[in-house]
Design an enzyme around this catalytic site. Structure first.
Site, mmCIF file in Angstrom:
data_model
loop_
_atom_site.group_PDB
_atom_site.id
_atom_site.type_symbol
_atom_site.label_atom_id
_atom_site.label_comp_id
_atom_site.label_asym_id
_atom_site.label_seq_id
_atom_site.Cartn_x
_atom_site.Cartn_y
_atom_site.Cartn_z
ATOM 1 N N LYS A 1 0.764 -0.799 -0.003
ATOM 2 C CA LYS A 1 0.031 0.077 0.320
ATOM 3 C C LYS A 1 1.021 1.257 0.453
ATOM 4 C CE LYS A 1 -3.981 -1.036 2.180
ATOM 5 N NZ LYS A 1 -5.041 -0.771 3.161
ATOM 6 N N ASP B 1 -10.463 3.975 2.637
ATOM 7 C CA ASP B 1 -9.928 3.253 3.820
ATOM 8 C C ASP B 1 -11.364 3.818 4.388
ATOM 9 O OD1 ASP B 1 -8.938 0.843 3.229
ATOM 10 O OD2 ASP B 1 -6.972 0.898 3.659
#
Ligand code: ATR
Length: 289
Positions: free
Chosen positions: A73, A109
């Site tokens: 990520k 997220d």
């Protein structure tokens, strides 16, 4: 309806290693199928040493984009053309779109958490005081997004105090001055939570197989607090059970999982995501903990 793939099928994938069990393929494919979109979502295991090659290869194929998970990520940001402001401040990308040869990184997220909270409680983020337990990757995404969305205060508490200070400083300097650190001391935590509207557990405390652990003591909780846990296995964590027992509103971690995917779907397709279908796909694929 059967799977139909042809040369025009837009591909989407999940890049990570090891992938193990992921809800994303069934959640996204169920949504594509429901809306009759010619897309296909694939899990793609890729190790660190091959990440660059795979990302370059995907950009030459019929990919609309992809998700990125552990451990890529952060590193993925080296290989994409643009990074949206929120993802840049969070310091991690979980969604990439590919449009006209340009790759753009996003982080959904935190937005997934915010939408889950709004759907579950009807409460907006604006002008609310949050108590965030933890300072890892999930806390960064949630904390920065809450600040972007106008939270009044973000109180951060973490076992490793230094990480809480780094996150609070970044929120204060890069988004808005609205964050403070709370020492991991029962009385100080109790006072801070009493002042808060919404408590968010972003740690893994309470996750299977440690179901009998609480990230904050029961004395910290109060009935007018909304309590959210990002843990989704089990769905009813000990924290959420304790909060429910005293009359608090609770939000479990499944919503964040689904809504981060729903926001990715929106980025890739430009179409309103069928959130109910995505929830059903995750529930039918899980062992309903
Ligand atoms: P994620 O990406 O899911 O946020 P992470 O970056 O590894 O995962 O962060 C895990 C968070 O849970 C951290 O805030 C961690 O605290 P430390 O920074 O002190 O490591 C917290 N955490 C994990 N296990 C914990 C435990 N047993 N007690 C308290 N905090 C814990």
């Amino acid at each position: 309806m059967g799977l139909s793939v042809d040369v025009n099928t837009r591909l989407v994938g999940l890049l990570g290693h090891p992938l193990g069990h992921s809800f994303s393929p069934m959640m996204q494919n169920a949504a594509f199928e429901k809306l009759g979109l010619n897309y296909l979502y694939l899990p793609i295991e890729v190790t660190d040493e091959h990440l660059k090659d795979v990302v370059t290869g995907l950009s030459r194929m019929n990919f609309a984009g992809y998700n990125i998970t552990i451990p890529h990520k952060v590193r993925i940001m080296e290989y994409i053309d643009r990074i949206d402001d929120l993802a840049r401040i969070i310091g991690a990308v979980n969604v990439v779109s590919l449009k006209n040869g340009v790759s753009t990184g996003y982080n959904t997220d935190g937005e997934g958490f915010v939408r889950s909270l709004q759907a579950g409680t009807g409460e907006s983020v604006k002008d609310k005081v949050f108590f965030v337990m933890g300072s890892g990757g999930a806390a960064r995404a949630i904390g920065v997004t809450l600040a972007f969305r106008g939270a009044k205060e973000i109180l951060i508490c973490n076992r490793t105090a230094q990480k809480a200070h780094v996150l609070a400083d970044e929120i204060n300097t890069r988004v808005r001055p609205c964050s403070e650190v709370v020492p991991m001391d029962n009385e100080k935590m109790r006072l801070a939570v009493r002042h808060a509207d919404i408590l968010v557990n972003t740690t893994s405390v309470g996750m299977h197989p440690n179901e009998n652990e609480l990230p904050v003591s029961r004395e910290c909780l109060h009935g007018s607090l909304t309590v959210a846990d990002i843990v989704y296995n089990p769905r009813r964590t000990m924290l959420l059970q304790a909060a429910k027992d005293i009359g608090s509103k609770v939000i479990d971690g499944l919503g964040m999982l689904v809504y981060q995917g729903a926001e990715a779907f929106r980025i890739w397709t430009g179409v309103e995501p069928p959130v109910d279908v995505m929830f059903d796909a995750v529930l039918s694929g899980s062992h309903r903990p």
